[in-house]
Write a protein that holds these residues in place. Structure first.
Motif, PDB file in Angstrom:
ATOM      1  N   ARG A 166       1.154  -0.982   0.575  1.00 42.63           N
ATOM      2  CA  ARG A 166      -0.281   0.170  -0.107  1.00 42.63           C
ATOM      3  C   ARG A 166       0.995   1.612  -0.516  1.00 42.63           C
ATOM      4  O   ARG A 166       1.155   2.373  -0.452  1.00 42.63           O
ATOM      5  CB  ARG A 166      -1.139   0.027   1.002  1.00 42.63           C
ATOM      6  CG  ARG A 166      -1.868   1.436   1.114  1.00 42.63           C
ATOM      7  CD  ARG A 166      -2.709   0.764   2.070  1.00 42.63           C
ATOM      8  NE  ARG A 166      -2.337   1.026   3.977  1.00 42.63           N
ATOM      9  CZ  ARG A 166      -2.415  -0.242   4.452  1.00 42.63           C
ATOM     10  NH1 ARG A 166      -3.032  -1.147   3.939  1.00 42.63           N
ATOM     11  NH2 ARG A 166      -2.466  -0.189   5.710  1.00 42.63           N
ATOM     12  N   ASP A 431      -7.534  -1.279  -3.056  1.00 47.12           N
ATOM     13  CA  ASP A 431      -6.486  -2.368  -2.935  1.00 47.12           C
ATOM     14  C   ASP A 431      -6.527  -3.714  -3.787  1.00 47.12           C
ATOM     15  O   ASP A 431      -5.863  -4.735  -3.009  1.00 47.12           O
ATOM     16  CB  ASP A 431      -6.551  -2.359  -1.587  1.00 47.12           C
ATOM     17  CG  ASP A 431      -8.213  -3.499  -0.764  1.00 47.12           C
ATOM     18  OD1 ASP A 431      -8.947  -3.368  -1.826  1.00 47.12           O
ATOM     19  OD2 ASP A 431      -8.325  -3.421   0.187  1.00 47.12           O
ATOM     20  N   ASP A 434      -2.854  -4.569  -4.169  1.00 50.40           N
ATOM     21  CA  ASP A 434      -2.097  -4.844  -2.419  1.00 50.40           C
ATOM     22  C   ASP A 434      -2.551  -6.422  -1.947  1.00 50.40           C
ATOM     23  O   ASP A 434      -2.115  -7.067  -1.614  1.00 50.40           O
ATOM     24  CB  ASP A 434      -2.650  -3.306  -1.046  1.00 50.40           C
ATOM     25  CG  ASP A 434      -2.886  -2.503  -2.071  1.00 50.40           C
ATOM     26  OD1 ASP A 434      -1.721  -2.243  -2.961  1.00 50.40           O
ATOM     27  OD2 ASP A 434      -2.723  -1.587  -0.902  1.00 50.40           O
TER      28      ASP A 434
END
Length: 469
Positions: A166, A431, A434
């Motif tokens: 991130r 995300d 991620d």
């Protein structure tokens, strides 16, 4: 030949962002979470053996011994294995100058030429242009492996990995909005790091961080000089600590004595020609008085590495240089990269592209050894304000903070040579990437443990020999 990454200067920001988004069709963000585990995978021990074939034979068992100390130590020495795995999978095609071995211990505090402490990548032996995500995957996996070694829960490990990825994604997004020169000048100095982490650090962590920066400033060339040398009747000389440090005088035992010494003199003389004129002028204030072979790192054990002791006005005015053999990058076979005219030059060129501030004595050279083999070297100071982390002493919170620093620093390094707009557009604001890399890191940590056991089995069977020191 110099390392280059494709330029996008003739494209508008919108066109560059479109390139990044279109790369999702080539390799979706979710696809990075999958690790192929087919039956046709190569023999990992064979990969390591091929590397060892070009190294100093008596030092190779030390390499295996160090790799067998733990799965994390194995991972540090297994960049060639991971490179082969990365090359077998689809990639984004979004190229940057890769570190090539971006595990967490290759990020540390360093001294800038202006004598400021900065946080940056330190090791560039494998640097080459390639897909940006290869570095991110190697870094993320190193945190999963370190978390396992510390006994962290799976949830804690995943949180640390996501923090790293991130931080990379968000820093790249920030960099994508910056002017070109501002990106080039961007630097992670100590004050910026403290400001970045201020809201995340408790008093204990702040004390540890302050202590780490203070210790880094003590790791100077003078400290190394005191530790590695001794007074003799001939003056200050490098102290023997075989087989880890072996002075040249102890290695020379036959008629090749003078030729070996001449070879190393050539390394120094040819190297000076690669320095800017003002640095050559500075170096000429020193004279070479001693040399020693040094065993370095984990993955580099067995490559030829020399300490060069130079003195200025007297025995209290030292300069310690390290001349390290540069072999072909482990990424070369995977990227289809053209051969460089000098592998030392490849390392130096890549380092200057990635690092915000490089060692003032960084250069390269080429030499034909007494065995007739041609070898490339790169040269830098042996130690200059280097702060090394100890992940085994960190709790989940502190390792997570370090993961955040590393992810952000890697993004800054990639933005110098790649296209931050395209990469940021590929990663997006969500995300998904991620989460994918969190799964990848755990899967590859499993594979790393299997490869670690394969090397242990090879030692038990007598296929290879390991030596512990």
């Amino acid at each position: 030949m110099t390392a280059t990454v494709s330029s996008t200067v003739l494209l508008s920001p919108a066109e560059r962002a479109a390139i990044g988004k279109n790369a999702r069709a080539r390799a979706s963000r979710s696809s990075h979470g999958f690790l192929e585990a087919g039956p046709e995978r190569f023999d990992p021990v064979e990969v390591i053996e091929r590397q060892s074939a070009t190294r100093v034979p008596e030092l190779v068992p030390i390499r295996y011994g160090r790799m067998l100390e733990s799965p994390f130590r194995f991972y540090r020495g297994a960049a060639a294995i991971m490179a082969a795995d990365l090359g077998a999978a689809p990639d984004t095609g979004l190229r940057v100058q890769l570190c090539g071995d971006a595990h967490l211990l290759n990020f540390r505090l360093l001294a800038s030429p202006e004598r400021h402490l900065v946080f940056d990548i330190n090791d560039f032996d494998e640097t080459l242009p390639g897909p940006f995500e290869w570095d991110v995957k190697r870094l993320a996996t190193s945190f999963a492996i370190a978390g396992r070694a510390n006994g962290f829960s799976l949830k804690e490990q995943n949180t640390i990995v996501r923090t790293c990825v991130r931080a990379y994604r968000k820093r790249m997004r920030d960099l994508a909005g910056m002017r070109t020169l501002d990106i080039w000048y961007a630097q992670d100095d100590v004050e910026r790091l403290r400001a970045l982490l201020a809201s995340s650090m408790d008093k204990k962590t702040r004390r540890r961080t302050t202590r780490a920066t203070e210790q880094a400033r003590t790791r100077t060339h003078l400290q190394a000089f005191a530790k590695l040398t001794r007074s003799t009747s001939e003056g200050r000389r490098i102290a023997a600590d075989p087989p880890l440090i072996t002075p040249l005088r102890d290695l020379l035992a036959d008629a090749a004595d003078n030729q070996q010494e001449k070879e190393l003199q050539t390394v120094l003389e040819e190297y000076t020609l690669t320095l800017p004129s003002e640095r050559r002028h500075l170096l000429h204030h020193f004279r070479l008085v001693d040399m020693a072979r040094k065993v370095v790192g984990v993955g580099s054990v067995g490559t030829r590495c020399w300490i060069l002791l130079l003195l200025g006005r007297d025995d209290g005015d030292p300069l310690l240089l390290q001349a390290k053999e540069a072999q072909e990058s482990v990424l070369a076979a995977q990227t289809g990269a053209d051969r460089f005219d000098n592998q030392g030059r490849r390392v130096v060129t890549g380092q200057r592209l990635i690092q915000t501030t490089s060692d003032i004595f960084l250069g390269w050279t080429h030499v034909v050894g007494i065995d007739g083999h041609e070898r490339d070297f790169y040269v830098r100071q042996l130690r200059d304000w280097k702060g090394i982390v100890h992940p085994e002493t960190m709790d989940p919170g502190l390792l997570g903070l370090f993961a955040r620093l590393c992810g952000a620093s890697l993004a800054r390094a990639h933005a110098r040579s790649g296209d931050p707009i395209a990469i940021a557009a590929y990663l997006g604001s969500g995300d998904r990437f991620d989460q994918a890399l969190t799964g990848y890191a755990q899967s590859y940590a499993d594979r790393n443990e299997q490869d670690f056991e394969a090397l242990a089995a090879a030692v038990r069977s007598g296929r290879v020999t390991a030596e512990s020191l």
